[in-house]
Write an enzyme that holds these catalytic residues in place. Structure first.
Site, PDB file in Angstrom:
ATOM      1  N   CYS A 167     -24.033 -14.641  -7.807  1.00 33.80           N
ATOM      2  CA  CYS A 167     -24.260 -13.965  -6.512  1.00 33.80           C
ATOM      3  C   CYS A 167     -24.030 -12.451  -6.623  1.00 33.80           C
ATOM      4  CB  CYS A 167     -23.319 -14.547  -5.457  1.00 33.80           C
ATOM      5  SG  CYS A 167     -23.455 -13.764  -3.833  1.00 33.80           S
ATOM      6  N   CYS A 223     -24.598  -2.711  -0.173  1.00 29.09           N
ATOM      7  CA  CYS A 223     -24.025  -1.367  -0.031  1.00 29.09           C
ATOM      8  C   CYS A 223     -25.142  -0.324   0.055  1.00 29.09           C
ATOM      9  CB  CYS A 223     -23.090  -1.045  -1.199  1.00 29.09           C
ATOM     10  SG  CYS A 223     -22.379   0.608  -1.021  1.00 29.09           S
ATOM     11  N   CYS A 265     -18.511   5.513  -1.339  1.00 28.37           N
ATOM     12  CA  CYS A 265     -18.137   4.379  -0.486  1.00 28.37           C
ATOM     13  C   CYS A 265     -17.943   4.825   0.969  1.00 28.37           C
ATOM     14  CB  CYS A 265     -16.849   3.761  -1.038  1.00 28.37           C
ATOM     15  SG  CYS A 265     -16.140   2.492   0.007  1.00 28.37           S
ATOM     16  N   ASP A 306       0.812  -1.201   0.000  1.00 31.99           N
ATOM     17  CA  ASP A 306       0.000   0.000   0.000  1.00 31.99           C
ATOM     18  C   ASP A 306       0.856   1.266   0.000  1.00 31.99           C
ATOM     19  OD1 ASP A 306      -2.519   0.848  -0.128  1.00 31.99           O
ATOM     20  OD2 ASP A 306      -3.136   0.259   1.875  1.00 31.99           O
TER      21      ASP A 306
HETATM   22  C1  B12 Z   1      -7.440   3.317  -2.976  1.00 29.83           C
HETATM   23  C2  B12 Z   1      -7.777   2.146  -2.098  1.00 29.83           C
HETATM   24  C3  B12 Z   1      -9.013   2.129  -1.493  1.00 29.83           C
HETATM   25  C4  B12 Z   1     -10.137   3.089  -1.888  1.00 29.83           C
HETATM   26  C5  B12 Z   1     -10.747   2.618  -3.236  1.00 29.83           C
HETATM   27  C6  B12 Z   1     -11.144   1.120  -3.214  1.00 29.83           C
HETATM   28  C7  B12 Z   1     -11.283   0.474  -4.574  1.00 29.83           C
HETATM   29  N1  B12 Z   1     -12.171  -0.512  -4.661  1.00 29.83           N
HETATM   30  O1  B12 Z   1     -10.610   0.821  -5.510  1.00 29.83           O
HETATM   31  C8  B12 Z   1     -11.065   3.017  -0.646  1.00 29.83           C
HETATM   32  C9  B12 Z   1     -10.669   4.094   0.358  1.00 29.83           C
HETATM   33  C10 B12 Z   1     -12.563   3.153  -0.939  1.00 29.83           C
HETATM   34  C11 B12 Z   1     -10.681   1.642  -0.100  1.00 29.83           C
HETATM   35  C12 B12 Z   1     -11.496   0.877   0.692  1.00 29.83           C
HETATM   36  C13 B12 Z   1     -11.137  -0.366   1.184  1.00 29.83           C
HETATM   37  N2  B12 Z   1      -9.917  -0.937   1.131  1.00 29.83           N
HETATM   38 CO1  B12 Z   1      -8.452  -0.244   0.070  1.00 29.83          CO
HETATM   39  N3  B12 Z   1      -6.993   0.172  -1.045  1.00 29.83           N
HETATM   40  C14 B12 Z   1      -6.834   1.099  -1.911  1.00 29.83           C
HETATM   41  C15 B12 Z   1      -5.485   0.921  -2.628  1.00 29.83           C
HETATM   42  C16 B12 Z   1      -4.467   1.903  -1.998  1.00 29.83           C
HETATM   43  C17 B12 Z   1      -5.544   1.133  -4.137  1.00 29.83           C
HETATM   44  C18 B12 Z   1      -6.731   0.396  -4.806  1.00 29.83           C
HETATM   45  C19 B12 Z   1      -6.881   0.803  -6.237  1.00 29.83           C
HETATM   46  O2  B12 Z   1      -5.933   0.911  -6.974  1.00 29.83           O
HETATM   47  N4  B12 Z   1      -8.149   1.036  -6.673  1.00 29.83           N
HETATM   48  C20 B12 Z   1      -8.472   1.341  -8.028  1.00 29.83           C
HETATM   49  C21 B12 Z   1      -9.175   0.146  -8.660  1.00 29.83           C
HETATM   50  C22 B12 Z   1      -9.563   0.364 -10.109  1.00 29.83           C
HETATM   51  O3  B12 Z   1      -8.202  -0.847  -8.599  1.00 29.83           O
HETATM   52  P1  B12 Z   1      -8.530  -2.290  -8.052  1.00 29.83           P
HETATM   53  O4  B12 Z   1      -9.745  -2.280  -7.190  1.00 29.83           O
HETATM   54  O5  B12 Z   1      -7.290  -2.879  -7.533  1.00 29.83           O
HETATM   55  O6  B12 Z   1      -9.021  -2.876  -9.444  1.00 29.83           O
HETATM   56  C23 B12 Z   1      -8.266  -3.735 -10.190  1.00 29.83           C
HETATM   57  C24 B12 Z   1      -8.969  -5.071 -10.249  1.00 29.83           C
HETATM   58  O7  B12 Z   1     -10.151  -5.026  -9.456  1.00 29.83           O
HETATM   59  C25 B12 Z   1      -9.215  -5.277 -11.685  1.00 29.83           C
HETATM   60  N5  B12 Z   1     -10.574  -5.221 -12.129  1.00 29.83           N
HETATM   61  C26 B12 Z   1     -11.292  -4.135 -12.320  1.00 29.83           C
HETATM   62  N6  B12 Z   1     -12.448  -4.467 -12.902  1.00 29.83           N
HETATM   63  C27 B12 Z   1     -12.447  -5.792 -13.064  1.00 29.83           C
HETATM   64  C28 B12 Z   1     -13.392  -6.624 -13.630  1.00 29.83           C
HETATM   65  C29 B12 Z   1     -13.125  -7.992 -13.664  1.00 29.83           C
HETATM   66  C30 B12 Z   1     -14.144  -8.880 -14.272  1.00 29.83           C
HETATM   67  C31 B12 Z   1     -11.918  -8.490 -13.111  1.00 29.83           C
HETATM   68  C32 B12 Z   1     -11.640  -9.944 -13.086  1.00 29.83           C
HETATM   69  C33 B12 Z   1     -10.975  -7.617 -12.574  1.00 29.83           C
HETATM   70  C34 B12 Z   1     -11.261  -6.285 -12.554  1.00 29.83           C
HETATM   71  O8  B12 Z   1      -8.541  -4.312 -12.418  1.00 29.83           O
HETATM   72  C35 B12 Z   1      -8.325  -3.175 -11.609  1.00 29.83           C
HETATM   73  C36 B12 Z   1      -7.072  -2.525 -12.025  1.00 29.83           C
HETATM   74  O9  B12 Z   1      -6.037  -3.471 -11.924  1.00 29.83           O
HETATM   75  C37 B12 Z   1      -5.155  -0.573  -2.298  1.00 29.83           C
HETATM   76  C38 B12 Z   1      -3.665  -0.910  -2.162  1.00 29.83           C
HETATM   77  C39 B12 Z   1      -3.034  -1.005  -3.539  1.00 29.83           C
HETATM   78  N7  B12 Z   1      -1.953  -0.275  -3.730  1.00 29.83           N
HETATM   79  O10 B12 Z   1      -3.512  -1.719  -4.409  1.00 29.83           O
HETATM   80  C40 B12 Z   1      -5.926  -0.807  -0.979  1.00 29.83           C
HETATM   81  C41 B12 Z   1      -6.594  -2.165  -0.799  1.00 29.83           C
HETATM   82  C42 B12 Z   1      -7.292  -2.496  -2.084  1.00 29.83           C
HETATM   83  N8  B12 Z   1      -7.589  -1.899   0.227  1.00 29.83           N
HETATM   84  C43 B12 Z   1      -7.789  -2.870   1.034  1.00 29.83           C
HETATM   85  C44 B12 Z   1      -8.784  -2.893   2.043  1.00 29.83           C
HETATM   86  C45 B12 Z   1      -8.623  -3.916   3.160  1.00 29.83           C
HETATM   87  C46 B12 Z   1      -9.869  -2.005   1.981  1.00 29.83           C
HETATM   88  C47 B12 Z   1     -11.170  -2.075   2.797  1.00 29.83           C
HETATM   89  C48 B12 Z   1     -11.692  -3.491   3.038  1.00 29.83           C
HETATM   90  C49 B12 Z   1     -10.967  -1.321   4.152  1.00 29.83           C
HETATM   91  C50 B12 Z   1     -12.229  -1.159   4.971  1.00 29.83           C
HETATM   92  N9  B12 Z   1     -12.681  -2.202   5.666  1.00 29.83           N
HETATM   93  O11 B12 Z   1     -12.782  -0.089   5.021  1.00 29.83           O
HETATM   94  C51 B12 Z   1     -12.127  -1.252   1.897  1.00 29.83           C
HETATM   95  C52 B12 Z   1     -12.830  -2.133   0.848  1.00 29.83           C
HETATM   96  C53 B12 Z   1     -13.737  -1.360  -0.090  1.00 29.83           C
HETATM   97  C54 B12 Z   1     -13.845  -2.039  -1.459  1.00 29.83           C
HETATM   98  N10 B12 Z   1     -14.960  -2.693  -1.737  1.00 29.83           N
HETATM   99  O12 B12 Z   1     -12.891  -1.949  -2.221  1.00 29.83           O
HETATM  100  C55 B12 Z   1      -6.894  -4.065   0.714  1.00 29.83           C
HETATM  101  C56 B12 Z   1      -7.762  -5.117  -0.009  1.00 29.83           C
HETATM  102  C57 B12 Z   1      -7.460  -6.556   0.339  1.00 29.83           C
HETATM  103  C58 B12 Z   1      -8.329  -7.484  -0.495  1.00 29.83           C
HETATM  104  N11 B12 Z   1      -8.663  -8.629   0.067  1.00 29.83           N
HETATM  105  O13 B12 Z   1      -8.684  -7.208  -1.613  1.00 29.83           O
HETATM  106  C59 B12 Z   1      -5.782  -3.375  -0.198  1.00 29.83           C
HETATM  107  C60 B12 Z   1      -5.226  -4.265  -1.293  1.00 29.83           C
HETATM  108  C61 B12 Z   1      -4.662  -2.917   0.763  1.00 29.83           C
HETATM  109  C62 B12 Z   1      -3.762  -4.068   1.201  1.00 29.83           C
HETATM  110  N12 B12 Z   1      -2.480  -3.928   0.974  1.00 29.83           N
HETATM  111  O14 B12 Z   1      -4.180  -5.075   1.726  1.00 29.83           O
HETATM  112  N13 B12 Z   1      -9.429   1.265  -0.542  1.00 29.83           N
END
Ligand code: B12
Length: 315
Positions: free
Chosen positions: A197, A204, A219, A139
């Site tokens: 599912c 939410c 969110c 992170d």
């Molecule tokens: C910014 C961030 C947030 C933001 C935005 C969340 C989001 N969904 O993007 C906020 C503040 C809302 C947040 C909340 C939470 N977060 Co956060 N967050 C981050 C952070 C720093 C970056 C995430 C990011 O890049 N988001 C942008 C989106 C576009 O990226 P992405 O979700 O990774 O999406 C990728 C895939 O999902 C995929 N994808 C997208 N669409 C599709 C469609 C299909 C079909 C498929 C297969 C894939 C796919 O491609 C995307 C780009 O690679 C990461 C750490 C990191 N550096 O990765 C932690 C991280 C994601 N967070 C984490 C956690 C624990 C949380 C919370 C649970 C905390 C809480 N209890 O409040 C919540 C969960 C909310 C949720 N449903 O996501 C953990 C998740 C662990 C896990 N099991 O996934 C991470 C990985 C931190 C860690 N090192 O553990 N978070």
């Protein structure tokens, strides 16, 4: 550097990570998944263009580095990903809740230290070439951690956008390590078990989730942890004052772990006494949250969360 390669099975390394509290780990050679990585990075680009990052400016500033991971680590040849489970038991009561991940030491620090120890052991194991180099990301860098965890074969990305492990569910932290060594591995990958599912999407209350995409602006986790200043609207925070777990609670893959993992004691800094919190001074708040993951929330914003939750209760 010459192309470095090990031809060992991952089992030899998995024990090293397990000993440091990462029961699940894996590695993938970057070259073997470059195209798949690209589709994830493009999804990230679209997400940013849609403005779904809210006011988290660092996410748009880091777009190029996510599109081109060699900008983060020029020698990139492989990516190690690890999972560390945290307590799946809820923290607080219906009226005042904290996200589960907050119940423990700040994961950024503790995971980084444990990964550093693991990587020192990998370096000195004799299983990797002497020129072995790495960069740890928990992170802390412009890295798509869930994407790498998926590509390293640790789980699938659910409709709630979380990385879900078939046995551990999604109450896990992810750690990622970029290395300059090829391991000769491209894991098969875990099947996506979400099927039809949609419980997480329905759970939410602010409708922040569409399938596989989260609008941070709505969110509860973002609003309570990352958003600075007054809320633009009245949001149903459902009792959460820091973070939110509603889309994880709804996931059937998380129900199992609650049954077989014993509850842990609530960290002392997660106070649930509402009147004590409302009367707390800024100095006392700062002393209470120092060194914890809660310290990301400024005093004024924590008070805002408490009040917003009260308004919701009194509606
Ligand atoms: C910014 C961030 C947030 C933001 C935005 C969340 C989001 N969904 O993007 C906020 C503040 C809302 C947040 C909340 C939470 N977060 Co956060 N967050 C981050 C952070 C720093 C970056 C995430 C990011 O890049 N988001 C942008 C989106 C576009 O990226 P992405 O979700 O990774 O999406 C990728 C895939 O999902 C995929 N994808 C997208 N669409 C599709 C469609 C299909 C079909 C498929 C297969 C894939 C796919 O491609 C995307 C780009 O690679 C990461 C750490 C990191 N550096 O990765 C932690 C991280 C994601 N967070 C984490 C956690 C624990 C949380 C919370 C649970 C905390 C809480 N209890 O409040 C919540 C969960 C909310 C949720 N449903 O996501 C953990 C998740 C662990 C896990 N099991 O996934 C991470 C990985 C931190 C860690 N090192 O553990 N978070």
């Amino acid at each position: 550097m010459e192309k470095q390669r090990t031809n060992l099975s991952w089992d030899r390394f998995a024990g090293i990570f397990e000993a440091e509290g990462f029961p699940v780990s894996g590695v993938v050679d970057y070259a073997s998944v470059q195209d798949e990585y690209r589709t994830h990075a493009e999804r990230y680009r679209s997400w940013i263009l849609e403005g779904k990052q809210g006011e988290m400016g660092y996410l748009s500033r880091g777009l190029d580095r996510r599109l081109h991971p060699q900008l983060v680590f020029p020698e990139l040849k492989s990516v190690i990903a690890v999972l560390r489970p945290y307590s799946p038991h809820s923290v607080g009561d219906e009226q005042l809740r904290y996200a589960r991940y907050l119940n423990g030491p700040d994961y950024h620090e503790s995971m980084k230290a444990a990964l550093e120890r693991s990587m020192q052991s990998v370096s000195s194991s004799g299983l990797v070439p002497p020129e072995f180099q790495y960069k740890i990301c928990v992170d802390t860098s412009a890295v798509l951690e869930r994407t790498w965890a998926k590509l390293a074969g640790l789980g699938w990305i659910g409709k709630n956008t979380l990385l879900i492990h078939p046995q551990l569910g999604s109450y896990v932290f992810i750690g990622v390590v970029f290395t300059n060594c090829e391991f000769g591995m491209k894991p098969e990958g875990v099947k996506d078990y979400c099927g039809p599912c949609t419980r997480c999407l329905q759970s939410c209350p602010t409708e922040a989730l569409e399938s596989h995409s989260l609008d941070s602006n709505k969110c509860i986790s973002y609003l309570t942890l990352e958003k600075r200043g007054a809320f633009q609207e009245r949001y149903p925070l459902k009792g959460f004052v820091a973070g939110c777990d509603l889309c994880q609670e709804a996931c059937p893959y998380n129900s199992k772990s609650v049954r077989y993992i014993a509850p842990v004691e609530k960290a002392a800094y997660l106070i649930t006494d509402e009147s004590a919190l409302l009367q707390e001074s800024e100095a006392d708040y700062q002393a209470r949250v120092k060194g914890t993951a809660l310290s990301r929330i400024k005093y004024a914003d924590f008070q805002r969360n408490l009040t917003a939750r009260l308004n919701e209760e009194n509606k």
